[in-house]
Design a protein around this motif. Structure first.
Motif, PDB file in Angstrom:
ATOM      1  N   ALA A   1      88.856  92.979  63.432  1.00  0.00           N
ATOM      2  CA  ALA A   1      88.523  92.651  65.276  1.00  0.00           C
ATOM      3  C   ALA A   1      88.233  94.105  65.895  1.00  0.00           C
ATOM      4  O   ALA A   1      89.699  94.164  66.066  1.00  0.00           O
ATOM      5  N   GLU A   2      86.945  94.337  65.894  1.00  0.00           N
ATOM      6  CA  GLU A   2      87.727  96.071  66.365  1.00  0.00           C
ATOM      7  C   GLU A   2      87.663  96.385  67.535  1.00  0.00           C
ATOM      8  O   GLU A   2      85.952  97.104  68.591  1.00  0.00           O
ATOM      9  N   TYR A   3      87.967  95.474  68.422  1.00  0.00           N
ATOM     10  CA  TYR A   3      88.266  95.670  70.206  1.00  0.00           C
ATOM     11  C   TYR A   3      88.855  97.080  70.325  1.00  0.00           C
ATOM     12  O   TYR A   3      88.952  97.124  71.344  1.00  0.00           O
ATOM     13  N   ASP A   4      89.468  97.718  69.205  1.00  0.00           N
ATOM     14  CA  ASP A   4      90.178  98.598  69.586  1.00  0.00           C
ATOM     15  C   ASP A   4      90.614  99.967  68.916  1.00  0.00           C
ATOM     16  O   ASP A   4      89.794  99.351  67.764  1.00  0.00           O
ATOM     17  N   ARG A   5      90.264 100.521  68.859  1.00  0.00           N
ATOM     18  CA  ARG A   5      91.089 101.911  67.574  1.00  0.00           C
ATOM     19  C   ARG A   5      91.460 103.501  67.793  1.00  0.00           C
ATOM     20  O   ARG A   5      91.780 103.001  69.437  1.00  0.00           O
ATOM     21  N   PRO A   6      91.453 104.240  67.355  1.00  0.00           N
ATOM     22  CA  PRO A   6      93.197 105.228  67.367  1.00  0.00           C
ATOM     23  C   PRO A   6      92.469 105.574  68.780  1.00  0.00           C
ATOM     24  O   PRO A   6      91.287 106.280  68.669  1.00  0.00           O
ATOM     25  N   LEU A   7      93.295 105.894  69.545  1.00  0.00           N
ATOM     26  CA  LEU A   7      92.404 107.606  70.382  1.00  0.00           C
ATOM     27  C   LEU A   7      92.330 108.757  70.102  1.00  0.00           C
ATOM     28  O   LEU A   7      91.379 108.976  70.192  1.00  0.00           O
ATOM     29  N   LYS A   8      93.471 108.454  68.655  1.00  0.00           N
ATOM     30  CA  LYS A   8      93.343 110.118  68.144  1.00  0.00           C
ATOM     31  C   LYS A   8      91.090 110.597  67.263  1.00  0.00           C
ATOM     32  O   LYS A   8      90.559 109.505  67.162  1.00  0.00           O
ATOM     33  N   GLY A   9      91.107 111.868  67.605  1.00  0.00           N
ATOM     34  CA  GLY A   9      89.296 111.347  67.140  1.00  0.00           C
ATOM     35  C   GLY A   9      88.940 111.043  68.636  1.00  0.00           C
ATOM     36  O   GLY A   9      87.304 111.895  68.513  1.00  0.00           O
ATOM     37  N   LEU A  10      89.374 111.456  69.817  1.00  0.00           N
ATOM     38  CA  LEU A  10      88.137 111.177  70.562  1.00  0.00           C
ATOM     39  C   LEU A  10      88.108 112.056  71.897  1.00  0.00           C
ATOM     40  O   LEU A  10      87.572 112.339  72.307  1.00  0.00           O
ATOM     41  N   ALA A  11      89.480 112.215  72.141  1.00  0.00           N
ATOM     42  CA  ALA A  11      90.167 112.898  73.411  1.00  0.00           C
ATOM     43  C   ALA A  11      89.110 113.226  74.271  1.00  0.00           C
ATOM     44  O   ALA A  11      88.097 113.522  74.961  1.00  0.00           O
ATOM     45  N   PRO A  12      89.181 111.924  74.761  1.00  0.00           N
ATOM     46  CA  PRO A  12      88.337 111.355  76.166  1.00  0.00           C
ATOM     47  C   PRO A  12      89.033 112.594  77.006  1.00  0.00           C
ATOM     48  O   PRO A  12      89.679 112.772  77.792  1.00  0.00           O
ATOM     49  N   ARG A  13      87.873 112.544  78.234  1.00  0.00           N
ATOM     50  CA  ARG A  13      87.828 113.036  79.930  1.00  0.00           C
ATOM     51  C   ARG A  13      88.696 112.079  80.376  1.00  0.00           C
ATOM     52  O   ARG A  13      87.529 111.013  80.598  1.00  0.00           O
ATOM     53  N   PRO A  14      90.210 112.438  81.416  1.00  0.00           N
ATOM     54  CA  PRO A  14      90.338 111.363  82.513  1.00  0.00           C
ATOM     55  C   PRO A  14      89.803 111.314  83.114  1.00  0.00           C
ATOM     56  O   PRO A  14      88.722 112.307  83.558  1.00  0.00           O
ATOM     57  N   LEU A  15      88.774 110.104  84.193  1.00  0.00           N
ATOM     58  CA  LEU A  15      88.274 109.460  84.564  1.00  0.00           C
ATOM     59  C   LEU A  15      88.647 110.992  86.298  1.00  0.00           C
ATOM     60  O   LEU A  15      88.025 111.121  87.333  1.00  0.00           O
TER      61      LEU A  15
END
Lengths: 298, 298
Positions: free
Chosen positions: A113-127
């Motif tokens: 169930a690939e509904y989510d993944r680790p936050l680690k490695g993404l380094a998102p830019r907050p909106l």
């Protein structure tokens, strides 16, 4: 200072004073603000009777599902499939609903169930603006994402044009033979309940402008379909000269930050009052056909 | 306790333990949770070749614009008009683009910019979840609204199916001869920049499923239209036996509060993980055809 220099300085000052519109920011984006989509990540859907929809896949978020989809496309699984569900303000769904050709051996029948993944490695830019569904929202690797700092998990979000894997009522995820795209207001309640695997980058109207199905959930009546699919291929399986090429804006770039700011504070001539905010799905990541002279840097 | 009573008690306990879905809450809503829409507030659009779209008007938010629209409908202004703009993930627009029949004398040619109104008198029910655009969001009188506590002003919001008045680039608002409805993700950046006057209550697919226009902004090519309008009438101008009747859920009711809570915490069999939140435009106010036995109490 000469008159010409003074004039140029005055023009530059005026230009600086007038904020760029989102479209202007995208049009002026430097080459470094774009990433080329790999040909293995582009899925080309051709319809019987003409028309084409192109989907970018998101292997960083749903690797097993995306591998399944590549194997299915490679085997010609969807050649002769159909769009059989169009539900207003919700989704258009296509693929093989029942029966269909044999599933290639490489396909994982019960993917995780690939509904989510680790936050680690993404380094998102907050909106930078509040969200009703998640503690954190923003963009990573060119995708709209949400995350929970408490669990350090992140997920793609159900924005307009995002593509997911249809599944049954059971929480088991589907293997990828049935796909859908969002054709209305973002159904974010589906986030983390279903595997998102990509987004439509061209030909969205081929899916959004179809007559709505008349049965429950927008399903077409038995024996009818919204349209027939001639073939589904990866761009990497097409002759090089025929391959479509796309670029997605780098969401970590200064250009993208300026774009989001401009979306949240519209100063186009039409607008009297800027919002001062924008929601995740109303700041779609810019996508374009790769310009003829651009280098394929990825 | 008899076996039958014990069984009934056990069934009741099981039912109480399982939260109702949004659909179940709407289906079980008591009569008092609905308000009847006045026939003067229902605009019936009939298309050449068949099909109908019905719009509920919102005089409490844009009284001058709504009076204009009633006068235009009453004069037959839109009989023979067209849908001439369909922009994907944005709006479908209809009316008289250029020229057209004479405008009735009762129409205010330059109406005030009814883009917002006093918060006073609305007593909105707060949604209870964050919003990217406004300090306050929720529902009042059956409508989705946003407000600013600092200015005590409130406005309707650009959710899917909301209807607004097209205008030119100049900040002057339009007189009401051109109208649009939202057919994609809520373009909330238009809030407070344009007059919203109602919402589609039936026949949305007649506007959302049209081929997208190929010119800039989704405008149809000169000489072509998406579809022709046969007539636009208020329900109050129709023979009583032909009048459509609708009810809108009272957004101040306990039933509506339960509905929003269920939208934010989906427990339907399909869902594994409830969101814990919902955005304003993903909690559409329930609307239904007035049941045959219901009293017309308004």
């Amino acid at each position: 200072m000469s008159i010409l220099l003074a004039l140029a300085a005055a023009q530059a000052a005026a230009a600086a004073a007038k904020p760029l519109t989102p479209s202007e920011i995208v049009a002026k984006a430097p080459a470094a603000a774009w990433r080329e989509v790999a040909p293995d990540d582009l899925m080309v859907i051709d319809y019987q009777g003409g028309g084409r929809t192109i989907v970018e896949l998101a292997p960083a978020f749903a690797p097993v599902h995306v591998a399944n989809i590549r194997a299915l496309a490679g085997s010609g699984y969807w050649n002769g499939a159909s769009i059989y569900r169009v539900q207003d303000n919700y989704v258009t769904q296509w693929g093989v609903n029942e029966g269909g050709p044999p599933v290639p051996a490489a396909v994982v029948k019960k993917p995780p169930a690939e509904y989510d993944r680790p936050l680690k490695g993404l380094a998102p830019r907050p909106l930078g603006y509040p969200d009703a569904y998640a503690r954190g929202v923003g963009h990573a690797m060119g995708w709209p994402v949400a995350w929970n700092p408490a669990t350090s998990r992140a997920n793609l979000t159900h924005c307009y044009g995002m593509v997911g894997v249809g599944r049954d009522m059971a929480p088991d995820t589907g293997m990828g033979g049935e796909l859908y795209t969002v054709i209305g207001h973002a159904p974010r309640h589906l986030d983390r309940n279903i595997a998102l695997v990509g987004r439509v980058v061209e030909g969205m109207e081929q899916m959004s402008a179809l007559p709505r199905g008349t049965e429950a959930l927008g399903i077409y009546k038995t024996g009818t379909v919204a349209r027939m699919i001639a073939s589904v291929r990866l761009a990497s399986a097409m002759p090089a000269a025929e391959r479509p090429r796309f670029q997605v804006m780098e969401t970590g770039s200064a250009t993208f930050a300026a774009y989001v700011k401009a979306r949240a504070n519209r100063r186009d001539a039409f607008f009297n009052v800027p919002s001062g905010g924008v929601d995740l799905c109303n700041a779609p990541v810019p996508v374009r056909r790769t310009p003829a002279l651009s280098s394929s840097s990825r």
